[in-house]
Scaffold this motif. Structure first.
Motif, PDB file in Angstrom:
ATOM      1  N   GLY A  51       0.803  -1.219   0.000  1.00 10.57           N
ATOM      2  CA  GLY A  51       0.000   0.000   0.000  1.00 10.57           C
ATOM      3  C   GLY A  51       0.831   1.261   0.000  1.00 10.57           C
ATOM      4  O   GLY A  51       0.746   2.071  -0.921  1.00 10.57           O
ATOM      5  N   VAL A  52       1.656   1.419   1.027  1.00 11.80           N
ATOM      6  CA  VAL A  52       2.401   2.676   1.179  1.00 11.80           C
ATOM      7  C   VAL A  52       3.326   2.897  -0.016  1.00 11.80           C
ATOM      8  O   VAL A  52       3.396   3.994  -0.561  1.00 11.80           O
ATOM      9  N   LEU A  53       4.013   1.840  -0.437  1.00 11.45           N
ATOM     10  CA  LEU A  53       4.961   2.015  -1.536  1.00 11.45           C
ATOM     11  C   LEU A  53       4.251   2.214  -2.875  1.00 11.45           C
ATOM     12  O   LEU A  53       4.874   2.655  -3.841  1.00 11.45           O
ATOM     13  N   SER A  54       2.947   1.896  -2.955  1.00 15.60           N
ATOM     14  CA  SER A  54       2.206   2.168  -4.186  1.00 15.60           C
ATOM     15  C   SER A  54       1.680   3.594  -4.229  1.00 15.60           C
ATOM     16  O   SER A  54       1.182   4.041  -5.263  1.00 15.60           O
ATOM     17  N   LEU A  55       1.754   4.291  -3.092  1.00 14.90           N
ATOM     18  CA  LEU A  55       1.154   5.626  -3.028  1.00 14.90           C
ATOM     19  C   LEU A  55       1.694   6.606  -4.069  1.00 14.90           C
ATOM     20  O   LEU A  55       0.903   7.286  -4.716  1.00 14.90           O
ATOM     21  N   PRO A 155      -8.965  -0.733  -1.936  1.00 15.10           N
ATOM     22  CA  PRO A 155      -9.973   0.336  -1.869  1.00 15.10           C
ATOM     23  C   PRO A 155      -9.393   1.656  -1.403  1.00 15.10           C
ATOM     24  O   PRO A 155      -9.794   2.723  -1.891  1.00 15.10           O
ATOM     25  N   LEU A 156      -8.428   1.597  -0.467  1.00 14.40           N
ATOM     26  CA  LEU A 156      -7.816   2.838   0.011  1.00 14.40           C
ATOM     27  C   LEU A 156      -7.088   3.535  -1.132  1.00 14.40           C
ATOM     28  O   LEU A 156      -7.200   4.749  -1.320  1.00 14.40           O
ATOM     29  N   ILE A 160      -7.901   7.193  -2.797  1.00 12.62           N
ATOM     30  CA  ILE A 160      -6.903   8.258  -2.904  1.00 12.62           C
ATOM     31  C   ILE A 160      -6.760   8.699  -4.357  1.00 12.62           C
ATOM     32  O   ILE A 160      -6.715   9.891  -4.671  1.00 12.62           O
ATOM     33  N   PHE A 161      -6.718   7.725  -5.267  1.00 14.59           N
ATOM     34  CA  PHE A 161      -6.624   8.036  -6.703  1.00 14.59           C
ATOM     35  C   PHE A 161      -7.772   8.948  -7.121  1.00 14.59           C
ATOM     36  O   PHE A 161      -7.568   9.986  -7.756  1.00 14.59           O
TER      37      PHE A 161
ATOM     38  N   ALA B  16      -4.900   6.402   7.102  1.00 16.57           N
ATOM     39  CA  ALA B  16      -5.580   7.672   7.389  1.00 16.57           C
ATOM     40  C   ALA B  16      -5.830   8.446   6.103  1.00 16.57           C
ATOM     41  O   ALA B  16      -6.905   9.017   5.901  1.00 16.57           O
ATOM     42  N   LEU B  17      -4.829   8.445   5.191  1.00 16.96           N
ATOM     43  CA  LEU B  17      -4.998   9.125   3.905  1.00 16.96           C
ATOM     44  C   LEU B  17      -6.162   8.530   3.128  1.00 16.96           C
ATOM     45  O   LEU B  17      -6.977   9.239   2.549  1.00 16.96           O
ATOM     46  N   GLY B  18      -6.210   7.188   3.105  1.00 20.24           N
ATOM     47  CA  GLY B  18      -7.287   6.522   2.381  1.00 20.24           C
ATOM     48  C   GLY B  18      -8.639   6.893   2.949  1.00 20.24           C
ATOM     49  O   GLY B  18      -9.570   7.220   2.201  1.00 20.24           O
TER      50      GLY B  18
END
Lengths: 260, 161
Positions: A51-55, A155-156, A160-161, B16-18
């Protein structure tokens, strides 16, 4: 002629065979979920790498897609004097389709391929076999945390996208092209419905895509031929199959949610 | 241990961002609520018909946006539509006899409220109301009136062969 038919039959059988193995794999994966409750740290670690590294790629792509939508929408709407509908155009296209689909495709390319390669290499270097020797279940220890983390992250990432895309569209439309900011948001809010568009569009779609993308990625790694060539093949298959399945599923979900 | 904490922090920020993104989609993009604060003063205008006017539509004077529509309601006694306009505080010198009309931007554009300044020395305050209003043009009514005019009023003279 007979040869060709036989080859067709063989590849069909092989395809169904793989589908069956993938289903059994998924069932075993779900069976290992219970053991995961004792070690939530494993999921956190995978949430980081999936997740984080895909941000960064998700955020950048969302921004550019939103800005392109703003520009293209403006160029077409300005002929009708309907630029105030630009917010609606940008938000609906992102929320209903582009957000979940593009996020899933990017996820497959960035995280899914890495998952397959990692698990395939574990298999090739016999780490999985070594775990089983030590009575450590690789399903509980390796596959399930990755799968669950991916299903949570998708989903997160899609949310964000979509949000960044709409902000990108806002930036181009309002700051650069001079569309009225009130009209941009008010027309968007008048057209976008919470349950029908946001929940069904972003949340449900990306949850389904996340499920499928991670299932494919983990299974392809598990099923890879344990050679360097086999792993490269499996990685390619992950990206290609995920893209195809996501797009096909997207059509079906769109027909269910938004079809007449 | 330090790396694990950093990792957990990064994951926490990611989640949290999501959630914040979903919050924005729910609050700002869809029509669940309007959280934006409104600093303007409110005046009301009564119209016979507001047509397709929507809440948050712009209010303009001389083509410049000076506020927006914050509420549309129906007066149950007079059956008039009551439109509440929020005007930005810096435009506090609108004469009390200003008139409001509902106009359309472009052929397919959205509807907005256009104000025309009057000549009085007194200015509208918060809670004031505009007396002179002109309703939205409803295309069907317009065409209907044209048709009845054509049918009753000016009949073309019968042609004699």
């Amino acid at each position: 002629m007979i040869d060709g038919l036989r080859r067709l039959g063989r590849s069909t059988l092989r395809w169904f065979n793989r589908l069956g193995r993938a289903t059994l794999f998924l069932l075993r994966l779900l069976g290992a979920l219970a053991a995961l409750g004792k070690r939530p740290g494993l999921i956190v670690k995978q949430l980081y790498s999936l997740g984080v590294l895909s941000l960064p790629i998700i955020a950048m792509s969302g921004l550019f897609v939103g800005m392109v939508l703003g520009l293209q929408g403006y160029a077409n709407l300005v002929d009708f004097g309907a630029t105030s509908s630009l917010g609606t155009v940008v938000a609906l296209s992102l929320v209903r389709e582009l957000g979940p689909v593009l996020a899933a495709l990017l996820y497959a390319a960035r995280a899914g391929s890495a998952l397959t390669a990692e698990i395939g290499l574990m298999k090739a270097t016999e780490q999985l076999a070594a775990m089983q020797m030590m009575a450590v279940d690789p399903f509980a220890r390796v596959f399930a945390p990755r799968f669950v983390a991916g299903v949570i992250a998708m989903p997160l990432l899609a949310g964000i996208f979509t949000a960044i895309g709409i902000l990108g569209g806002y930036f181009v439309a309002v700051q650069q092209l001079g569309v009225d900011s009130g009209a941009f948001w008010s027309q968007m809010q008048a057209a976008v419905r919470l349950v029908d568009d946001v929940i069904n569009g972003v949340v449900v779609k990306s949850a389904v895509f996340g499920w499928v993308a991670n299932w494919i990625a983990v299974f392809e790694g598990y099923d890879a031929i344990p050679t360097s060539e086999g792993i490269s093949l499996a990685t390619t298959r992950t990206v290609v199959n995920t893209a195809l399945v996501v797009l096909a599923l997207d059509f079906m979900l769109t027909a269910i949610f938004f079809g007449v | 241990m330090g790396t694990l904490k950093k990792l957990e922090l990064a994951v926490g920020i990611f989640v949290a961002l999501g959630l914040a993104a979903f919050f924005m989609l729910a609050m700002k993009v869809s029509n669940i609520a309007d959280l934006g604060e409104d600093k303007g003063y409110k005046i009301t205008a009564r119209f016979e018909n507001v047509g397709g006017l929507k809440v948050r539509a712009p209010v303009t004077m001389g083509g410049v946006r000076i506020g927006r529509v914050v509420g549309i309601d129906l007066d149950p006694r007079s059956y008039e539509a009551v439109v509440i306009l929020s005007i930005e505080p810096k435009y506090d010198r609108l004469p009390t006899d200003s008139s409001a009309s509902i106009l359309t931007s472009g052929v397919l554009g959205e509807q907005y409220v256009g104000l025309e300044p009057g000549g009085m020395d007194e200015y509208l305050k918060s809670g004031g109301s505009l007396k002179l209003t002109q309703s939205a043009l409803v295309l069907e009514k317009l065409i209907g009136r044209m048709l009845t005019n054509a049918a009753s009023g000016d009949k073309p003279p019968a042609k004699t062969p």
